[in-house]
Design an enzyme around this catalytic site. Structure first.
Site, PDB file in Angstrom:
ATOM      1  N   ARG A 102      -5.377 -11.503 -13.773  1.00  0.00           N
ATOM      2  CA  ARG A 102      -3.936 -11.385 -13.518  1.00  0.00           C
ATOM      3  C   ARG A 102      -3.664 -12.178 -12.245  1.00  0.00           C
ATOM      4  O   ARG A 102      -4.207 -11.864 -11.183  1.00  0.00           O
ATOM      5  CB  ARG A 102      -3.527  -9.924 -13.346  1.00  0.00           C
ATOM      6  CG  ARG A 102      -2.132  -9.766 -12.784  1.00  0.00           C
ATOM      7  CD  ARG A 102      -1.597  -8.372 -12.907  1.00  0.00           C
ATOM      8  NE  ARG A 102      -1.234  -8.092 -14.277  1.00  0.00           N
ATOM      9  CZ  ARG A 102      -0.456  -7.068 -14.649  1.00  0.00           C
ATOM     10  NH1 ARG A 102       0.020  -6.244 -13.752  1.00  0.00           N
ATOM     11  NH2 ARG A 102      -0.159  -6.876 -15.926  1.00  0.00           N
ATOM     12  N   HIS A 129       2.531 -13.396 -20.561  1.00  0.00           N
ATOM     13  CA  HIS A 129       1.813 -12.103 -20.622  1.00  0.00           C
ATOM     14  C   HIS A 129       1.399 -11.874 -22.093  1.00  0.00           C
ATOM     15  O   HIS A 129       1.911 -10.990 -22.763  1.00  0.00           O
ATOM     16  CB  HIS A 129       2.742 -10.989 -20.129  1.00  0.00           C
ATOM     17  CG  HIS A 129       2.037  -9.716 -19.767  1.00  0.00           C
ATOM     18  ND1 HIS A 129       0.669  -9.565 -19.831  1.00  0.00           N
ATOM     19  CD2 HIS A 129       2.520  -8.513 -19.331  1.00  0.00           C
ATOM     20  CE1 HIS A 129       0.345  -8.337 -19.450  1.00  0.00           C
ATOM     21  NE2 HIS A 129       1.450  -7.685 -19.146  1.00  0.00           N
ATOM     22  N   GLN A 132       0.253  -8.400 -23.655  1.00  0.00           N
ATOM     23  CA  GLN A 132       1.367  -7.454 -23.807  1.00  0.00           C
ATOM     24  C   GLN A 132       2.045  -7.656 -25.161  1.00  0.00           C
ATOM     25  O   GLN A 132       2.371  -6.703 -25.866  1.00  0.00           O
ATOM     26  CB  GLN A 132       2.383  -7.686 -22.670  1.00  0.00           C
ATOM     27  CG  GLN A 132       3.613  -6.807 -22.775  1.00  0.00           C
ATOM     28  CD  GLN A 132       3.312  -5.349 -22.509  1.00  0.00           C
ATOM     29  OE1 GLN A 132       2.699  -5.031 -21.515  1.00  0.00           O
ATOM     30  NE2 GLN A 132       3.719  -4.464 -23.398  1.00  0.00           N
ATOM     31  N   ASP A 223      12.973  -6.336 -19.618  1.00  0.00           N
ATOM     32  CA  ASP A 223      11.895  -6.259 -18.627  1.00  0.00           C
ATOM     33  C   ASP A 223      12.552  -6.133 -17.255  1.00  0.00           C
ATOM     34  O   ASP A 223      13.766  -6.335 -17.124  1.00  0.00           O
ATOM     35  CB  ASP A 223      11.031  -7.536 -18.722  1.00  0.00           C
ATOM     36  CG  ASP A 223       9.819  -7.500 -17.789  1.00  0.00           C
ATOM     37  OD1 ASP A 223       9.395  -6.396 -17.403  1.00  0.00           O
ATOM     38  OD2 ASP A 223       9.300  -8.587 -17.449  1.00  0.00           O
ATOM     39  N   CYS A 263       7.774  -3.358 -21.643  1.00  0.00           N
ATOM     40  CA  CYS A 263       6.347  -3.453 -21.285  1.00  0.00           C
ATOM     41  C   CYS A 263       5.946  -2.440 -20.215  1.00  0.00           C
ATOM     42  O   CYS A 263       4.769  -2.118 -20.096  1.00  0.00           O
ATOM     43  CB  CYS A 263       6.020  -4.869 -20.836  1.00  0.00           C
ATOM     44  SG  CYS A 263       6.821  -5.344 -19.292  1.00  0.00           S
ATOM     45  N   ARG A 291      -1.685  -1.231 -25.761  1.00  0.00           N
ATOM     46  CA  ARG A 291      -2.360  -2.202 -24.895  1.00  0.00           C
ATOM     47  C   ARG A 291      -3.872  -2.032 -25.041  1.00  0.00           C
ATOM     48  O   ARG A 291      -4.615  -3.003 -25.134  1.00  0.00           O
ATOM     49  CB  ARG A 291      -1.954  -1.991 -23.425  1.00  0.00           C
ATOM     50  CG  ARG A 291      -0.509  -2.290 -23.110  1.00  0.00           C
ATOM     51  CD  ARG A 291      -0.207  -3.758 -23.224  1.00  0.00           C
ATOM     52  NE  ARG A 291      -1.081  -4.555 -22.374  1.00  0.00           N
ATOM     53  CZ  ARG A 291      -0.904  -4.764 -21.064  1.00  0.00           C
ATOM     54  NH1 ARG A 291       0.153  -4.257 -20.461  1.00  0.00           N
ATOM     55  NH2 ARG A 291      -1.747  -5.507 -20.365  1.00  0.00           N
TER      56      ARG A 291
HETATM   57  N1  NVA Z   1       7.714  -9.475 -15.551  1.00  0.00           N
HETATM   58  C1  NVA Z   1       6.935  -8.455 -14.893  1.00  0.00           C
HETATM   59  C2  NVA Z   1       6.016  -7.791 -15.880  1.00  0.00           C
HETATM   60  C3  NVA Z   1       5.203  -6.663 -15.315  1.00  0.00           C
HETATM   61  C4  NVA Z   1       4.236  -6.092 -16.316  1.00  0.00           C
HETATM   62  C5  NVA Z   1       6.160  -9.072 -13.741  1.00  0.00           C
HETATM   63  O1  NVA Z   1       5.658 -10.203 -13.886  1.00  0.00           O
HETATM   64  O2  NVA Z   1       6.057  -8.448 -12.693  1.00  0.00           O
HETATM   65  N1   CP Z   2       2.919  -3.957 -18.733  1.00  0.00           N
HETATM   66  C1   CP Z   2       1.965  -4.178 -17.807  1.00  0.00           C
HETATM   67  O1   CP Z   2       1.291  -5.192 -17.812  1.00  0.00           O
HETATM   68  O2   CP Z   2       1.801  -3.148 -16.928  1.00  0.00           O
HETATM   69  P1   CP Z   2       0.911  -3.153 -15.607  1.00  0.00           P
HETATM   70  O3   CP Z   2       1.585  -4.092 -14.625  1.00  0.00           O
HETATM   71  O4   CP Z   2       0.930  -1.738 -15.133  1.00  0.00           O
HETATM   72  O5   CP Z   2      -0.463  -3.634 -15.945  1.00  0.00           O
END
Ligand code: NVA
Ligand code: CP
Length: 308
Positions: A102, A129, A132, A223, A263, A291
């Site tokens: 990540r 992502h 997801q 989101d 998500c 997930r």
């Molecule tokens: N769009 C959000 C998704 C979190 C799972 C982010 O990138 O923070």
């Molecule tokens: N949806 C998602 O990726 O959640 P987290 O940021 O908690 O991993």
């Protein structure tokens, strides 16, 4: 070496094949049957951003497959002190069997993958992502909405919106994206999706009217308005996204069989109302559970490719 960095690299057949495998493993898991699909395998999990679902699902997932996960926060490894991605990759990938990352820019995960001896999975970047979306589509399949699917994505033109673009354009369903002006999806990613859509028959509609997007749709999704790394823009974003909350008035415009997906984490009162996220139409916790199952499918599938 096959990686899982974006759905852009995957065909419809491959996406559905992984989901079929995930559904099979989910059934086994639900019956508490844990087969050693990946015995003694180690999954390195590099996190440059916070996570609840991604961390817990990957760590639990690899354990249930017979392996072990290593949680590597960038605060604790040398990457966070400036060791290059290329060196980190060449070291870690000599010791583990698979890596999940990540991070921020997609180019960083691509750099890691370029130097990696083992498959790399995208656990979220600024651009995408993909894991997801595998869980999201699994949830849609489970309730039978994958036939005549019309997805309305309302909100920020971010990594989730981009991943929906890839999924829709590969699988061939209708996707309507409504963002405020100035928060549109990335033009290059949209162009790629429009290109894939020519082959799949997907209808992609981009606009700035959330009500228009939701009208008659069978899946409504949104989101956060403030993604990780955008905390400084929070105040401005909250103002700019005025009118984009998915509330009961919005949901009433959707098909009466429509479901709501998110998500998570969700910010109630901003992108979604309390009443919608807690409603019967909301499948956000089924989606979160998926997930675990979807990613087990991705890991087992990638591992199988190594033996081909
Ligand atoms: N769009 C959000 C998704 C979190 C799972 C982010 O990138 O923070
Ligand atoms: N949806 C998602 O990726 O959640 P987290 O940021 O908690 O991993």
């Amino acid at each position: 070496m096959k990686h899982f960095l974006t759905l852009k690299d995957y065909t419809k057949d491959k996406i559905l094949e992984i989901l079929e495998l995930a559904a099979k493993i989910k059934l086994e898991t639900k019956n508490r049957v844990f087969k050693d699909y990946m015995p003694k395998h180690t999954l390195g999990m590099i996190f440059e951003k916070s996570s609840t679902r991604t961390r817990v699902s990957f760590e639990t997932g690899i354990y249930q497959l017979g392996g072990i996960g290593l949680f590597l926060s960038s605060n604790d490894i040398q990457l966070g002190r400036g060791e290059p991605m290329s060196d980190t990759s060449r070291v870690i990938s000599r010791m583990v069997d698979m890596v999940m990352i990540r991070t921020f820019e997609q180019s960083k995960i691509e750099e890691f993958a370029k130097y990696s001896k083992v498959p790399v999975i995208n656990g979220l970047t600024n651009e995408y992502h993909p894991v997801q979306l595998m869980a999201d589509y699994m949830t849609i399949q489970e309730v039978g909405l994958d036939k005549d699917l019309v997805v309305a994505y309302v909100g920020d033109g971010n990594n989730l919106a981009h991943s929906w673009l890839m999924l829709a354009s590969k699988l061939g369903f209708e996707l309507r994206i409504a963002t405020p002006k100035g928060y549109e999806v990335n033009q290059d990613i949209l162009n790629d999706a429009l290109e894939f859509a020519k082959e799949s028959g997907s209808k992609i509609i981009i606009g700035n009217d959330p009500k228009e997007a939701i009208k008659g749709s069978t899946v409504v999704t949104t989101d956060t308005w403030v993604s990780m790394g955008q905390e400084d823009e929070k105040e401005k974003r909250i103002k700019d996204f005025d009118g984009y909350i998915v509330d009961n008035t919005m949901m009433k415009l959707a098909s009466n069989k429509a479901i709501f997906l998110h998500c998570l984490p969700a910010y109630r009162g901003y992108e979604v109302s309390e009443e919608v996220i807690e409603s019967k139409q909301s499948l956000v916790f089924e989606e979160a559970e998926n997930r675990l199952h979807a990613q087990k499918g991705v890991m087992v599938w990638l591992n199988k490719q190594l033996k081909k």
